[in-house]
Motif scaffolding. Structure first.
Motif, short mmCIF file in Angstrom:
data_model
loop_
_atom_site.label_atom_id
_atom_site.label_comp_id
_atom_site.label_asym_id
_atom_site.label_seq_id
_atom_site.Cartn_x
_atom_site.Cartn_y
_atom_site.Cartn_z
N SER A 63 0.82 -1.14 0.12
CA SER A 63 -0.20 -0.05 0.07
C SER A 63 0.75 1.38 0.03
CB SER A 63 -1.00 0.26 1.20
OG SER A 63 -1.68 0.97 1.21
N TYR A 64 0.40 2.31 -0.51
CA TYR A 64 1.17 3.68 -0.55
C TYR A 64 0.27 4.57 0.34
CZ TYR A 64 2.58 8.17 -2.45
OH TYR A 64 3.17 9.49 -2.31
N SER A 65 1.29 5.41 1.24
CA SER A 65 0.68 6.40 2.08
C SER A 65 1.21 7.65 1.42
CB SER A 65 1.40 6.31 3.44
OG SER A 65 1.06 7.27 4.27
N SER A 66 0.09 8.34 1.14
CA SER A 66 0.21 9.82 0.65
C SER A 66 0.59 10.95 1.58
CB SER A 66 -1.11 10.24 0.15
OG SER A 66 -2.12 10.45 0.99
N VAL A 67 0.28 10.84 2.86
CA VAL A 67 0.89 11.49 4.02
C VAL A 67 2.32 11.20 4.13
CG1 VAL A 67 0.71 12.07 6.38
CG2 VAL A 67 -1.37 11.40 5.18
N ASN A 68 2.93 10.45 4.10
CA ASN A 68 4.10 9.99 4.51
C ASN A 68 5.15 9.91 3.20
OD1 ASN A 68 3.95 10.03 7.34
ND2 ASN A 68 3.31 8.02 7.07
N ASN A 69 4.28 9.81 1.97
CA ASN A 69 4.92 9.49 0.74
C ASN A 69 5.67 8.01 0.68
OD1 ASN A 69 5.45 9.81 -2.12
ND2 ASN A 69 7.21 11.29 -1.72
N GLU A 70 5.20 7.53 1.15
CA GLU A 70 5.93 5.90 1.49
C GLU A 70 5.27 4.71 0.79
OE1 GLU A 70 8.32 6.72 5.72
OE2 GLU A 70 6.44 5.61 5.73
N TYR A 71 5.87 3.74 0.39
CA TYR A 71 5.06 2.54 -0.23
C TYR A 71 5.75 1.28 0.79
CZ TYR A 71 4.84 -1.63 -3.05
OH TYR A 71 4.12 -2.79 -3.57
N THR A 72 4.50 0.79 1.34
CA THR A 72 5.20 -0.33 2.23
C THR A 72 4.59 -1.85 1.42
OG1 THR A 72 4.85 0.88 4.22
CG2 THR A 72 4.49 -1.64 4.38
N LEU A 73 5.47 -2.47 1.50
CA LEU A 73 5.36 -4.04 0.69
C LEU A 73 5.59 -5.08 1.96
CD1 LEU A 73 5.34 -5.81 -1.78
CD2 LEU A 73 7.84 -5.74 -1.73
N CYS A 74 4.76 -5.94 1.90
CA CYS A 74 4.52 -6.95 2.89
C CYS A 74 4.49 -8.41 2.39
CB CYS A 74 3.34 -6.92 3.75
SG CYS A 74 3.11 -5.32 4.89
N THR B 218 4.45 -17.51 10.52
CA THR B 218 3.33 -16.48 10.63
C THR B 218 3.85 -15.01 10.57
OG1 THR B 218 3.52 -16.56 13.07
CG2 THR B 218 1.97 -17.99 12.24
N VAL B 219 5.01 -15.08 10.16
CA VAL B 219 5.98 -13.89 10.11
C VAL B 219 5.85 -13.18 8.63
CG1 VAL B 219 8.28 -12.81 10.15
CG2 VAL B 219 7.65 -14.56 11.91
N VAL B 220 5.64 -11.82 8.60
CA VAL B 220 5.57 -11.08 7.45
C VAL B 220 6.69 -9.97 7.60
CG1 VAL B 220 4.06 -9.40 6.21
CG2 VAL B 220 2.98 -11.33 7.49
N LYS B 221 7.36 -10.10 6.38
CA LYS B 221 8.33 -9.31 6.21
C LYS B 221 7.74 -7.94 5.73
CE LYS B 221 11.46 -11.45 3.65
NZ LYS B 221 12.68 -11.97 2.75
N GLU B 222 8.30 -6.70 6.37
CA GLU B 222 7.72 -5.29 5.88
C GLU B 222 8.65 -4.62 5.25
OE1 GLU B 222 4.45 -3.41 8.50
OE2 GLU B 222 6.13 -1.82 8.64
N TRP B 223 8.89 -4.19 4.04
CA TRP B 223 9.88 -3.36 3.38
C TRP B 223 9.26 -2.09 3.36
CZ3 TRP B 223 14.84 -4.22 3.54
CH2 TRP B 223 15.41 -5.44 3.66
N THR B 224 9.55 -1.02 3.72
CA THR B 224 8.85 0.55 3.56
C THR B 224 9.99 1.51 2.66
OG1 THR B 224 7.39 0.37 5.21
CG2 THR B 224 7.86 2.57 4.40
N TYR B 225 9.49 1.80 1.69
CA TYR B 225 10.32 2.61 0.65
C TYR B 225 9.97 4.24 1.01
CZ TYR B 225 12.68 4.81 -3.34
OH TYR B 225 13.29 5.56 -4.24
N ASN B 226 10.57 5.06 1.23
CA ASN B 226 10.22 6.43 0.98
C ASN B 226 10.69 7.17 0.02
OD1 ASN B 226 10.78 9.36 2.01
ND2 ASN B 226 9.65 8.72 3.62
N PHE B 227 9.87 7.78 -0.80
CA PHE B 227 10.03 8.48 -1.92
C PHE B 227 10.88 9.83 -1.83
CE2 PHE B 227 7.03 5.43 -3.44
CZ PHE B 227 7.49 5.33 -4.52
#
Length: 218
Positions: free
Chosen positions: A114-125, A132-141
């Motif tokens: 999902s993409y957050s317009s407030v933080n200008n970040e894209y998070t990939l899970c 049961t673990v989900v790796k969470e990568w977040t990219y800040n544009f």
């Protein structure tokens, strides 16, 4: 348009994984190519579909995030994350994390983002196989950098406009004669705030409370 979306026999195995509309065009993602759709002033042929970038595709449709005037997504075939805006070439934003990105990942259809317009970040899970673990990568544009975290029992993520709750009559204290002001003053104004929410496999929905002092857990 009115004709099949085919350029060659190889397109028969190039399945569509998503189509997204913008103001003046659309982007169609396929497993092995990116297509752009332009509007045309022709009633019998209103859209022009063309393969903008053959060889770059999306095989993880739930990972797509809608960024300003474009998209970003995971492609396990090229083992990276792409960002694309019509009029420019796809950008390989996952270059710095490609070595660790897909470790333990066996099903691209289970990945989501999902993409957050407030933080200008894209998070990939990325759910790790057999756990049961989900790796969470977040990219800040803005900073053009990635950060990493892990979550447990998470099944989806979405950025939504959540409104502040109102007050019902049953929640009022005292009698009507004790109230001061007007009826409009009894309930706070409804303010929509962009909030990132996480869905869990047990059906619960979690979101960050910036004033909370304790962690609700994983």
């Amino acid at each position: 348009g009115f004709s099949p979306i085919l350029d060659s026999p190889s397109d028969l195995s190039d399945f569509i994984t998503g189509i997204f509309a913008f103001t003046n065009n659309m982007i169609m993602l396929r497993q092995q190519s990116i297509w752009v759709v332009r509007k045309q002033p022709i009633p019998t042929d209103p859209f022009n579909f063309y393969a903008a970038f053959p060889g770059i595709g999306c095989d993880a449709p739930n990972s797509v995030g809608v960024i300003p005037n474009g998209l970003c997504w995971l492609d396990t075939r090229s083992r990276t994350v792409w960002a694309f805006t019509p009029g420019s070439a796809p950008e390989r934003i996952g270059f710095n994390i490609e070595r660790d990105l897909l470790k333990g990942i066996d099903d691209p259809f289970q990945c989501f983002g999902s993409y957050s317009s407030v933080n200008n970040e894209y998070t990939l899970c990325l759910p790790v196989a057999a756990t049961t673990v989900v790796k969470e990568w977040t990219y800040n544009f803005n900073t053009r950098s990635w950060c990493y975290g892990e979550r447990n029992l998470t099944s989806c993520v979405e950025d939504l406009d959540l409104g502040t709750g109102g007050i019902t009559i049953d929640e009022l204290i005292g009698t009507i004669d004790d109230l001061v002001g007007t009826i409009d003053d009894l309930s706070p104004s409804n303010i929509n705030v962009n909030t990132r929410v996480f869905g869990r496999t047990d059906g619960e929905i979690m979101y960050e409370d910036k004033v909370a002092l304790t962690d609700a857990g994983n």
